[in-house]
Motif scaffolding. Structure first.
Motif, PDB file in Angstrom:
ATOM      1  N   SER A  14       0.844  -1.199   0.000  1.00  0.00           N
ATOM      2  CA  SER A  14       0.000   0.000   0.000  1.00  0.00           C
ATOM      3  C   SER A  14       0.876   1.244   0.000  1.00  0.00           C
ATOM      4  N   GLY A  15       0.286   2.335  -0.406  1.00  0.00           N
ATOM      5  CA  GLY A  15       1.022   3.602  -0.407  1.00  0.00           C
ATOM      6  C   GLY A  15       1.527   3.934   0.986  1.00  0.00           C
ATOM      7  N   GLU A  16       0.706   3.610   1.970  1.00  0.00           N
ATOM      8  CA  GLU A  16       1.057   3.895   3.361  1.00  0.00           C
ATOM      9  C   GLU A  16       2.373   3.232   3.769  1.00  0.00           C
ATOM     10  N   ALA A  17       2.625   2.054   3.207  1.00  0.00           N
ATOM     11  CA  ALA A  17       3.833   1.308   3.562  1.00  0.00           C
ATOM     12  C   ALA A  17       5.101   2.015   3.077  1.00  0.00           C
ATOM     13  N   GLY A  53       0.299   0.612  -4.195  1.00  0.00           N
ATOM     14  CA  GLY A  53      -0.861   1.478  -4.000  1.00  0.00           C
ATOM     15  C   GLY A  53      -0.464   2.940  -4.114  1.00  0.00           C
ATOM     16  N   GLY A  54      -1.394   3.793  -3.775  1.00  0.00           N
ATOM     17  CA  GLY A  54      -1.106   5.227  -3.903  1.00  0.00           C
ATOM     18  C   GLY A  54      -1.765   6.080  -2.837  1.00  0.00           C
ATOM     19  N   GLY A  55      -2.255   5.402  -1.798  1.00  0.00           N
ATOM     20  CA  GLY A  55      -2.992   6.122  -0.750  1.00  0.00           C
ATOM     21  C   GLY A  55      -2.170   7.175  -0.011  1.00  0.00           C
ATOM     22  N   ARG A  59      -6.284   9.657  -2.828  1.00  0.00           N
ATOM     23  CA  ARG A  59      -7.319   8.646  -3.043  1.00  0.00           C
ATOM     24  C   ARG A  59      -8.466   9.265  -3.813  1.00  0.00           C
ATOM     25  N   GLY A  60      -8.914   8.557  -4.839  1.00  0.00           N
ATOM     26  CA  GLY A  60      -9.999   9.074  -5.672  1.00  0.00           C
ATOM     27  C   GLY A  60     -11.248   9.385  -4.864  1.00  0.00           C
ATOM     28  N   GLU A  61     -11.530   8.515  -3.906  1.00  0.00           N
ATOM     29  CA  GLU A  61     -12.731   8.684  -3.093  1.00  0.00           C
ATOM     30  C   GLU A  61     -12.691  10.007  -2.313  1.00  0.00           C
ATOM     31  N   ILE A  76      -5.934  10.691 -10.954  1.00  0.00           N
ATOM     32  CA  ILE A  76      -4.872  11.293 -10.126  1.00  0.00           C
ATOM     33  C   ILE A  76      -4.303  10.226  -9.184  1.00  0.00           C
ATOM     34  N   GLY A  77      -5.205   9.416  -8.609  1.00  0.00           N
ATOM     35  CA  GLY A  77      -4.767   8.332  -7.722  1.00  0.00           C
ATOM     36  C   GLY A  77      -3.846   7.363  -8.434  1.00  0.00           C
ATOM     37  N   MET A  78      -4.211   7.004  -9.646  1.00  0.00           N
ATOM     38  CA  MET A  78      -3.379   6.057 -10.400  1.00  0.00           C
ATOM     39  C   MET A  78      -1.998   6.649 -10.691  1.00  0.00           C
ATOM     40  N   GLY A  80      -0.445   8.673  -8.814  1.00  0.00           N
ATOM     41  CA  GLY A  80       0.279   8.588  -7.535  1.00  0.00           C
ATOM     42  C   GLY A  80       1.013   7.261  -7.399  1.00  0.00           C
ATOM     43  N   THR A  81       0.384   6.195  -7.844  1.00  0.00           N
ATOM     44  CA  THR A  81       1.028   4.873  -7.718  1.00  0.00           C
ATOM     45  C   THR A  81       2.294   4.800  -8.586  1.00  0.00           C
ATOM     46  N   VAL A  82       2.307   5.563  -9.659  1.00  0.00           N
ATOM     47  CA  VAL A  82       3.492   5.536 -10.543  1.00  0.00           C
ATOM     48  C   VAL A  82       4.688   6.164  -9.818  1.00  0.00           C
ATOM     49  N   ALA A 133       0.022   2.191 -11.744  1.00  0.00           N
ATOM     50  CA  ALA A 133      -1.195   2.760 -12.345  1.00  0.00           C
ATOM     51  C   ALA A 133      -2.403   1.830 -12.229  1.00  0.00           C
ATOM     52  N   GLY A 134      -2.388   0.989 -11.223  1.00  0.00           N
ATOM     53  CA  GLY A 134      -3.539   0.129 -10.937  1.00  0.00           C
ATOM     54  C   GLY A 134      -3.960  -0.679 -12.147  1.00  0.00           C
ATOM     55  N   THR A 135      -5.269  -0.779 -12.326  1.00  0.00           N
ATOM     56  CA  THR A 135      -5.791  -1.498 -13.489  1.00  0.00           C
ATOM     57  C   THR A 135      -5.794  -0.600 -14.726  1.00  0.00           C
ATOM     58  N   GLY A 136      -5.578   0.690 -14.507  1.00  0.00           N
ATOM     59  CA  GLY A 136      -5.694   1.659 -15.611  1.00  0.00           C
ATOM     60  C   GLY A 136      -7.111   2.188 -15.747  1.00  0.00           C
ATOM     61  N   SER A 137      -8.015   1.675 -14.925  1.00  0.00           N
ATOM     62  CA  SER A 137      -9.417   2.117 -14.989  1.00  0.00           C
ATOM     63  C   SER A 137      -9.878   2.689 -13.664  1.00  0.00           C
ATOM     64  N   PRO A 138     -10.668   3.756 -13.735  1.00  0.00           N
ATOM     65  CA  PRO A 138     -11.215   4.314 -12.495  1.00  0.00           C
ATOM     66  C   PRO A 138     -12.197   3.353 -11.836  1.00  0.00           C
ATOM     67  N   TYR A 139     -12.537   3.640 -10.616  1.00  0.00           N
ATOM     68  CA  TYR A 139     -13.483   2.854  -9.790  1.00  0.00           C
ATOM     69  C   TYR A 139     -12.896   1.544  -9.284  1.00  0.00           C
ATOM     70  N   PHE A 140     -11.660   1.260  -9.629  1.00  0.00           N
ATOM     71  CA  PHE A 140     -11.032   0.052  -9.081  1.00  0.00           C
ATOM     72  C   PHE A 140      -9.991   0.446  -8.045  1.00  0.00           C
ATOM     73  N   SER A 141      -9.412  -0.561  -7.409  1.00  0.00           N
ATOM     74  CA  SER A 141      -8.400  -0.303  -6.375  1.00  0.00           C
ATOM     75  C   SER A 141      -7.125  -1.061  -6.749  1.00  0.00           C
ATOM     76  N   THR A 142      -6.068  -0.761  -6.027  1.00  0.00           N
ATOM     77  CA  THR A 142      -4.841  -1.517  -6.283  1.00  0.00           C
ATOM     78  C   THR A 142      -4.931  -2.922  -5.657  1.00  0.00           C
ATOM     79  N   ASP A 143      -5.853  -3.132  -4.703  1.00  0.00           N
ATOM     80  CA  ASP A 143      -6.092  -4.498  -4.204  1.00  0.00           C
ATOM     81  C   ASP A 143      -6.656  -5.347  -5.351  1.00  0.00           C
TER      82      ASP A 143
HETATM   83  N1  UDP Z   1      -7.077   3.695  -8.560  1.00  0.00           N
HETATM   84  C1  UDP Z   1      -7.985   3.550  -9.623  1.00  0.00           C
HETATM   85  N2  UDP Z   1      -8.004   2.380 -10.337  1.00  0.00           N
HETATM   86  C2  UDP Z   1      -7.193   1.325 -10.028  1.00  0.00           C
HETATM   87  C3  UDP Z   1      -6.313   1.453  -8.936  1.00  0.00           C
HETATM   88  C4  UDP Z   1      -6.270   2.640  -8.227  1.00  0.00           C
HETATM   89  O1  UDP Z   1      -8.719   4.462  -9.926  1.00  0.00           O
HETATM   90  O2  UDP Z   1      -7.255   0.291 -10.727  1.00  0.00           O
HETATM   91  C5  UDP Z   1      -6.980   4.998  -7.864  1.00  0.00           C
HETATM   92  C6  UDP Z   1      -8.065   5.214  -6.818  1.00  0.00           C
HETATM   93  O3  UDP Z   1      -8.446   6.566  -6.861  1.00  0.00           O
HETATM   94  C7  UDP Z   1      -7.345   4.927  -5.506  1.00  0.00           C
HETATM   95  C8  UDP Z   1      -5.944   5.410  -5.804  1.00  0.00           C
HETATM   96  O4  UDP Z   1      -5.741   5.092  -7.173  1.00  0.00           O
HETATM   97  O5  UDP Z   1      -7.918   5.612  -4.430  1.00  0.00           O
HETATM   98  C9  UDP Z   1      -4.854   4.804  -4.957  1.00  0.00           C
HETATM   99  O6  UDP Z   1      -4.963   3.396  -4.946  1.00  0.00           O
HETATM  100  P1  UDP Z   1      -5.345   2.592  -3.614  1.00  0.00           P
HETATM  101  O7  UDP Z   1      -6.369   3.356  -2.838  1.00  0.00           O
HETATM  102  O8  UDP Z   1      -5.707   1.212  -4.002  1.00  0.00           O
HETATM  103  O9  UDP Z   1      -3.953   2.616  -2.832  1.00  0.00           O
HETATM  104  P2  UDP Z   1      -3.556   2.029  -1.393  1.00  0.00           P
HETATM  105  O10 UDP Z   1      -4.734   2.208  -0.471  1.00  0.00           O
HETATM  106  O11 UDP Z   1      -3.255   0.598  -1.575  1.00  0.00           O
HETATM  107  O12 UDP Z   1      -2.350   2.798  -0.995  1.00  0.00           O
END
Ligand code: UDP
Length: 239
Positions: A14-17, A53-55, A59-61, A76-78, A80-82, A133-143
């Motif tokens: 996770s980004g936090e790590a 991750g990118g938290g 976070r998009g939410e 923007i969240g995606m 961040g993961t880059v 960059a996660g899945t490359g699609s919004p509404y998903f998570s890095t999990d």
């Molecule tokens: N995100 C996304 N699609 C994905 C993966 C991530 O839109 O397939 C965006 C989403 O906004 C998310 C942010 O990237 O809040 C950071 O990812 P995530 O929250 O999974 O990171 P983590 O909590 O693991 O640090």
């Protein structure tokens, strides 16, 4: 290699790590420590892919709650993961570990685009592959990305590295003193009980593809190795 339980793994970081105590931004010494542990496991011949991750960045939410359009906020969240992926690559390479970053949103100047066959080839050549960059699609998570990529590349387990929590509990152990730790669970348990492990999309994808998940505490030195050799730490989720 005989002492290794999993020969090819996906680790969800996770980004936090990567942020340390401040929980935001990139903390190079913290990342260096994670990289050192990964190197030890890499040296054992284990094929490692990492989903970052990118938290710690965004976070998009949260963006949506602040009035932003969700899709835009997720992009923007995606991104961040880059940044996290490049920081992790830097640490691993400073230790002499060969790595490749693959992004689900093309950024050819700094990383390869995600190509499954190429990712598998890198793993076979003992390079650590970092998926950004996660899945490359919004509404998903890095999990969900971790579950998806694990299925795609044939990972034997998803290593879910947690910050300071040593597994899955019946309730938040920091709040509820009666919270108990589970040694084993099924993916369905996670969904049914609404346990805070990974989101439902990620859980159902892992269940459908029969990929075990090991939830463990990243903050204890040597834990990545312990998981890979099959020591009973954390919580194992399967079935
Ligand atoms: N995100 C996304 N699609 C994905 C993966 C991530 O839109 O397939 C965006 C989403 O906004 C998310 C942010 O990237 O809040 C950071 O990812 P995530 O929250 O999974 O990171 P983590 O909590 O693991 O640090």
């Amino acid at each position: 290699m005989s002492e290794v339980k999993y020969k090819r793994v996906i680790m969800k970081l996770s980004g936090e790590a990567l942020a340390g105590d401040k929980k935001t931004g990139i903390n190079p010494p913290v990342i260096q420590k994670v990289a050192e542990e990964l190197k030890d496991v890499h040296d054992m011949g284990v094929q490692i892919a990492i989903v970052v991750g990118g938290g710690n960045m965004w976070r998009g939410e949260t963006g949506e709650q602040m009035g932003m359009e969700r899709v835009q906020a997720d992009y923007i969240g995606m991104l961040g993961t880059v940044m996290n992926a490049l920081a992790l690559q830097d640490s691993l390479e400073s230790l002499g570990v060969p790595t490749r970053v693959q992004t689900s949103i093309e950024m050819r100047q700094i990383a390869e685009p995600y190509i499954r066959r190429k990712a598998v080839r890198h793993l076979e050549k003992n390079r650590i592959v970092i998926f950004a960059a996660g899945t490359g699609s919004p509404y998903f998570s890095t999990d969900t990305t971790a579950a998806l990529r694990a299925a795609e590349i044939g990972a034997e387990a998803i290593l879910m590295a947690k910050n300071g929590v040593d597994g899955v509990y019946s309730a938040d152990p920091n709040i509820d003193t009666n919270a108990t730790k589970f040694d084993e669970l099924t993916h369905m348990d996670i969904i049914d009980k609404g346990l805070n492990v990974m989101d439902t999309t990620a859980s159902s994808l892992s269940m459908e593809n029969n990929i075990p998940l090991v939830v463990f505490n990243l903050n204890q030195t040597g834990n990545i190795k312990r998981v890979v050799i099959g020591e009973n730490i954390g919580t194992t989720v399967k079935g």
